[in-house]
Every structure is written in structure tokens, then in C-alpha cells.
Design a protein around this motif. Sequence first.
Motif, PDB file in Angstrom:
ATOM      1  N   LEU A   1       2.007   0.230  -6.390  1.00  0.00           N
ATOM      2  CA  LEU A   1       2.466  -1.132  -6.104  1.00  0.00           C
ATOM      3  C   LEU A   1       1.335  -2.140  -6.201  1.00  0.00           C
ATOM      4  O   LEU A   1       0.152  -1.808  -6.086  1.00  0.00           O
ATOM      5  CB  LEU A   1       3.074  -1.199  -4.704  1.00  0.00           C
TER       6      LEU A   1
ATOM      7  N   ASP B   1       0.391  -4.634  -4.277  1.00  0.00           N
ATOM      8  CA  ASP B   1      -0.429  -4.943  -3.107  1.00  0.00           C
ATOM      9  C   ASP B   1      -0.827  -3.643  -2.407  1.00  0.00           C
ATOM     10  O   ASP B   1      -0.041  -3.060  -1.682  1.00  0.00           O
ATOM     11  CB  ASP B   1       0.375  -5.839  -2.166  1.00  0.00           C
TER      12      ASP B   1
ATOM     13  N   SER C   1      -0.817  -3.362   1.652  1.00  0.00           N
ATOM     14  CA  SER C   1       0.425  -3.225   2.410  1.00  0.00           C
ATOM     15  C   SER C   1       1.205  -1.987   2.005  1.00  0.00           C
ATOM     16  O   SER C   1       2.227  -1.681   2.586  1.00  0.00           O
ATOM     17  CB  SER C   1       1.300  -4.470   2.236  1.00  0.00           C
ATOM     18  N   SER C   2       0.712  -1.243   0.995  1.00  0.00           N
ATOM     19  CA  SER C   2       1.484  -0.060   0.627  1.00  0.00           C
ATOM     20  C   SER C   2       0.918   1.223   1.225  1.00  0.00           C
ATOM     21  O   SER C   2       1.413   2.300   0.940  1.00  0.00           O
ATOM     22  CB  SER C   2       1.634   0.060  -0.890  1.00  0.00           C
ATOM     23  N   LEU C   3      -0.095   1.101   2.061  1.00  0.00           N
ATOM     24  CA  LEU C   3      -0.564   2.265   2.820  1.00  0.00           C
ATOM     25  C   LEU C   3      -0.160   2.072   4.278  1.00  0.00           C
ATOM     26  O   LEU C   3      -0.397   1.018   4.857  1.00  0.00           O
ATOM     27  CB  LEU C   3      -2.089   2.392   2.723  1.00  0.00           C
ATOM     28  N   TYR C   4       0.463   3.096   4.848  1.00  0.00           N
ATOM     29  CA  TYR C   4       0.957   2.973   6.218  1.00  0.00           C
ATOM     30  C   TYR C   4      -0.221   2.898   7.195  1.00  0.00           C
ATOM     31  O   TYR C   4      -1.046   3.810   7.233  1.00  0.00           O
ATOM     32  CB  TYR C   4       1.847   4.167   6.543  1.00  0.00           C
ATOM     33  N   PRO C   5      -0.325   1.805   7.968  1.00  0.00           N
ATOM     34  CA  PRO C   5      -1.534   1.592   8.774  1.00  0.00           C
ATOM     35  C   PRO C   5      -1.771   2.627   9.869  1.00  0.00           C
ATOM     36  O   PRO C   5      -2.888   2.754  10.346  1.00  0.00           O
ATOM     37  CB  PRO C   5      -1.296   0.209   9.391  1.00  0.00           C
ATOM     38  N   LYS C   6      -0.737   3.368  10.261  1.00  0.00           N
ATOM     39  CA  LYS C   6      -0.918   4.314  11.364  1.00  0.00           C
ATOM     40  C   LYS C   6      -1.242   5.723  10.879  1.00  0.00           C
ATOM     41  O   LYS C   6      -1.253   6.658  11.669  1.00  0.00           O
ATOM     42  CB  LYS C   6       0.338   4.347  12.239  1.00  0.00           C
ATOM     43  N   MET C   7      -1.477   5.896   9.582  1.00  0.00           N
ATOM     44  CA  MET C   7      -1.781   7.236   9.063  1.00  0.00           C
ATOM     45  C   MET C   7      -3.160   7.264   8.441  1.00  0.00           C
ATOM     46  O   MET C   7      -3.567   6.310   7.776  1.00  0.00           O
ATOM     47  CB  MET C   7      -0.768   7.608   7.978  1.00  0.00           C
TER      48      MET C   7
ATOM     49  N   GLU D   1      -3.476  12.272   5.808  1.00  0.00           N
ATOM     50  CA  GLU D   1      -2.028  12.399   6.011  1.00  0.00           C
ATOM     51  C   GLU D   1      -1.253  11.742   4.872  1.00  0.00           C
ATOM     52  O   GLU D   1      -0.221  12.250   4.426  1.00  0.00           O
ATOM     53  CB  GLU D   1      -1.627  11.739   7.334  1.00  0.00           C
ATOM     54  N   ILE D   2      -1.784  10.592   4.414  1.00  0.00           N
ATOM     55  CA  ILE D   2      -1.100   9.878   3.329  1.00  0.00           C
ATOM     56  C   ILE D   2      -1.067  10.732   2.066  1.00  0.00           C
ATOM     57  O   ILE D   2      -0.045  10.832   1.397  1.00  0.00           O
ATOM     58  CB  ILE D   2      -1.807   8.536   3.058  1.00  0.00           C
TER      59      ILE D   2
ATOM     60  N   GLU E   1       1.353  13.894   2.274  1.00  0.00           N
ATOM     61  CA  GLU E   1       2.813  13.714   2.233  1.00  0.00           C
ATOM     62  C   GLU E   1       3.431  14.132   0.900  1.00  0.00           C
ATOM     63  O   GLU E   1       4.367  14.921   0.894  1.00  0.00           O
ATOM     64  CB  GLU E   1       3.158  12.254   2.528  1.00  0.00           C
ATOM     65  N   PRO E   2       2.932  13.609  -0.244  1.00  0.00           N
ATOM     66  CA  PRO E   2       3.546  14.049  -1.498  1.00  0.00           C
ATOM     67  C   PRO E   2       3.387  15.545  -1.724  1.00  0.00           C
ATOM     68  O   PRO E   2       4.296  16.185  -2.269  1.00  0.00           O
ATOM     69  CB  PRO E   2       2.806  13.248  -2.574  1.00  0.00           C
TER      70      PRO E   2
ATOM     71  N   LYS F   1      -2.650   8.987  -4.461  1.00  0.00           N
ATOM     72  CA  LYS F   1      -1.347   9.365  -3.918  1.00  0.00           C
ATOM     73  C   LYS F   1      -0.322   9.538  -5.042  1.00  0.00           C
ATOM     74  O   LYS F   1       0.492  10.462  -5.014  1.00  0.00           O
ATOM     75  CB  LYS F   1      -0.875   8.287  -2.935  1.00  0.00           C
TER      76      LYS F   1
END
Lengths: 261, 275
Positions: free
Chosen positions: A97, A99, A102-108, A112-113, A116-117, A166
Motif C-alpha cells: 500500500l 502509505d 498506516s499499513s503496519l499494525y501499531p500494536k504488533m 509478528e507482522i 502472520e503470512p 511482508k
Amino acid sequence: MLLELRDVSKEYPSRTRRMSLFKPNSGLKAVNGVNLAIRKGECVGLVGESGSGKSTLAKLMMNMEPVTSGQVLLKGQPIHERKRNNRKTYKQMQLVLQDSSSSLYPKMRVKEILEEPLRNYFPQEKAMWDARCAGLLELVDLDPSLLSRYPHQLSGGQKQRVCLAKALAVRPEIIILDESVASLDEPSQRAVLAMLKRIQKEQQLSLLFITHDVKSTRQLCDRVAIMYQGKLVETFSGRDCRQLQHPYSRLLFQAMPDESF
Amino acid sequence: MKKVPYSVDAGLIGGAGLLIFICLAGVLAPWLAPHDPLAMDLSNRLSSPGWTYPFGTDHLGRCILSRIIYGIRISAVFAVLVMICTFLISLPVGLLTGYLRGRTDHLFMRFIDGMLAIPDIVLTIAIVGLLGPGFVNMAIAIILVRWANYVRFIRSLVLKVRKEDYILSARMSGNSHLRIMRRYILPEIFSPLAVFGALDTGKIVLAMAGLSFLGLGTQPPTPEWGIMLHDAAGYFQIAPHVMVFPGLAIMFFVFGCQLVSGRFSRRHTAAVKEV
Ligand SMILES: Nc1ncnc2c1ncn2[C@@H]1O[C@H](COP(=O)(O)OP(=O)(O)O)[C@@H](O)[C@H]1O
Ligand SMILES: [Mg+2]
């Protein structure tokens, strides 16, 4: 043909209130009758000024937005079908994406990111996840020590590379990069482009490289498509920019020094 | 993702301190209460505050202070139980309707709009009236009335989060919708929900006291604030303290809840209007 777009259009409803009951409210055509085909292992550039509908087109290709008309075929299968599971599309095609922050989850954490895949697409390789995570970071020229960081602890360029890692983790056949190098400074742009070229060669990956900047396409792309106000006005594969037809694309390339192509 | 700095302020500390104090008093009730809350002393009916009975006695000669302290246990436990049950209903509904949208969501929202058009207290009384008075029925009525509010709020939070790029990104990583709700959306909406819950505790206690006062909730001789007001109503003119002290207890509890959540909720004003 790996990915094929057939007369794809997308209309957003306009914000203004409908004035007449009988006249249809003409919306904003963000994408207008686009035809495009991408072969395996090919790198296609998509150039256009901002607001020309590049990001919208990328989302249409991923079935993140419904099309108004037209078809997107992935290996001959239409992806905008009701019954089709989007996961099947995502396994073969990934979008980075525009941006990255904003496309990485701030709490992970980065680890972990990236896991996931792997967890979702390669559950049987559980023992390899750790090694794969480190390998992915290495592939995008990042230090493995970043694995334990949160996204807000990374710089813009690092975030961009994590997003790319990712996407690579899924081992897709095609990656769409939406202005992925636009926010970087000159030297890191060049480094990321070189890295992309290397990965593309190694993995026989197809790339759709979206940018507003013509210069960055010449290093990477076999073919360049030019988008103007929602329409694909020109596609050319030659290294010769004298064959350009549309006035807008001439204008785009005029500014560039001749030796570039 | 913006992080708003939380400045420590007097309201927050005061509210939290008040609530902690009240809860502690409830936990330590057997040691703090000077008398048995149920013990009657008919020779000492309606006596004024004094040394043996700090807040005086009610119409049956029971110690008002002890009854108030034991009442904390009932009110707090009740409020928390009601809240948990309400969340158990409204969290799945709010998450699913807000995340998946579509026609079901539309129907649900119209239904909830209709429910919210009826004033809370009228609906609650109507439901208790149908079920009959009692502790459990009062709880059921309060849950049935409040869940719609909760769904509305949870849905508005979910609507905001689901548009974020990281949700798209998580979908591309192959996560199922269920896992996205659990792993991505729930942690994001948790803190505004906690604030909402704190505010609602006060409202639930108030609703319970109101229903008990009307004789529809807790039944005597349970030491509960609403029922104390109910019992005292007949003696208000000759012994006002019988009514004043339980009233003050309710007021302080609700005030504490309001202070705590009011300080936070100003920062979490979600787009509740959006449908
Ligand atoms: N969700 C949306 N709703 C309405 N209009 C949109 C939406 N997304 C994009 N647009 C409009 O579509 C046009 C193309 O946008 P975009 O695809 O983001 O352009 P680009 O990526 O080339 O800069 C813009 O005019 C934009 O305002
Ligand atoms: Mg864009």
C-alpha cells in the motif's frame, strides 16, 4: 497472461446532493476503461500524476473495491466474483500500500507482522518460520535486530521495506507496488530499486510498479503504461520515447534527458 | 494513530480515589460496619445520628451506616454483572455489524434506532412490569434496555478502525475475518470501551436504585440503597436523615464514575452519529 484487465472502470458517487430525480447523478470516474496485461516475470511501470487513479486501479486489481464495470482476470479467473475467496487472490498477488506507516499494525512487533503470512499460508512449515523471518529481512536489506521493534520505532524507509518483506513472505507471483519508493530520499530509492530488480530476477516475480515519477521506471521496467485522468493513454515497451503518441506522455518525457532510455 | 498525552488532573484523581474508597469500604464491610445490617432494634426506631448509630436508624431500628456499607457490595457486584452480561450480548453484535456492514447491519441499526427512541426508564419499567418485580428481573430489564446503546457505541468504534490500511494489509496476510476482529479490531477499541464501561457503571447503579425505589427491584430486607430510599420515603418528614444518607451514597458513587470517565471520554468522542 498472468494478470489481465479488461475494460475496467470505477466510478465513485459524487458527494454533491442529487439535484434532479430523473437525471442520473454522474459520479467521479476514477478509473475509466483500462486494459492492461502483465506476463509472468515482467515488470510493468504505471505512471501518472497524483489523482489520476493509480491507487484506485491497484485496489480494483486486489478486489478491495468493487468494479463498476469490466473484469480483472488472474490466470484466466475473474477475481471480482461473489463466490471467490479473496485469500486465493492474495496468495498469488500482493499489494504494497501507498502509505507504509498506516499499513503496519501499531500494536504488533515486526516479527509478528512477518509471521502472520507464514502462519496463514504455510502452516505446515512451522519450524522454518523464525529462519524465514530473518531471511526476509535480509532480502530487503534490513538488520535482523529490527524483528523485535514496533512499527513506530522504525524509520520511513525501514517501514517501507518491512511492508515489502511482508508481501514477499507470501511468495506471490505478482507484487503491486503503490508509490513504494516515492517517500524515500534519492540514495535509498536507488538502493530499493536495485533490491527489487534483484528479487524480481531471482524469483521470476512479476511487478507492477506504480509511481508518479517517470525517472524511477527506467531502472526497473520492461514496459511503461501512462495513466491520465483515469484513462490508460499509452503503453510502450521500446526504449525509444520518440514513438509516443499522446501529448501528455510527450510532456512527461520531455523533461527527461535523452540518454535515459 | 495519534497518541494523546494524558495529563493527570484533579478530576481523574478525585473520581478514581472516590471509587477506590467506596469499593474498599464494600470489601471491608464486616470490619467497618458498626452493626449487623439486618439486626432490628425496635426500641430505637428512627433515632437521629449519634455515637452508637453514626447515621441514625431506620423505621425498624436498623443501623443506616451498616446498611449503606453492605449496600456497596450489592450495588457494585450487580453493576459489574449487568455490565458483563451486556457486553457479552453487544460486543459480538457490534463487532459483526460494524465490520461486515451489509443488509443485516442496516436492519439492526433501524431496529436499534427504534429502541433508542423510547426513553430508557419507560422501557425498563415496562419490562420489569411484564416480568414482575425482583432482583433478577430488574437485571434482565436493565440489560435489555442498555444493550442497544452499547451496540451503537461499539459499532461506531469498529467503523472507524475497519477503514484503516492495516486491516487491508492484514487481509492480504491471509487472516480470516474472525482473526482480524480478534487480533486487530478488539485491541484497538478496548480502551474507549473501558471508559464507556466506567461511565455506565454509574448509570446502572442509578437505574437499579430507581427501580428499587419504585418497589420493582430488590426486595426488603436486603440492604440496598434504592430499597432504603423506598422504605424511608414514608418517614421523610419526621426523620429526613433516613433518606438523606442513602441518597448521598448513590450520589457519590455516580459522581465518581462520571469524573473518571468524563476525563477520558472527551478524548474519545467517537462518531456516534454515523449510521
Ligand atoms: N474512496 C473514494 N471515494 C471517492 N473518491 C475517491 C476515493 N478514492 C479515490 N477517490 C478519487 O479517485 C481519484 C483517483 O484517486 P487515486 O486512485 O488515489 O489517485 P492516485 O493514486 O493516482 O494519486 C481521485 O480524484 C480521488 O479523489
Ligand atoms: Mg495513490
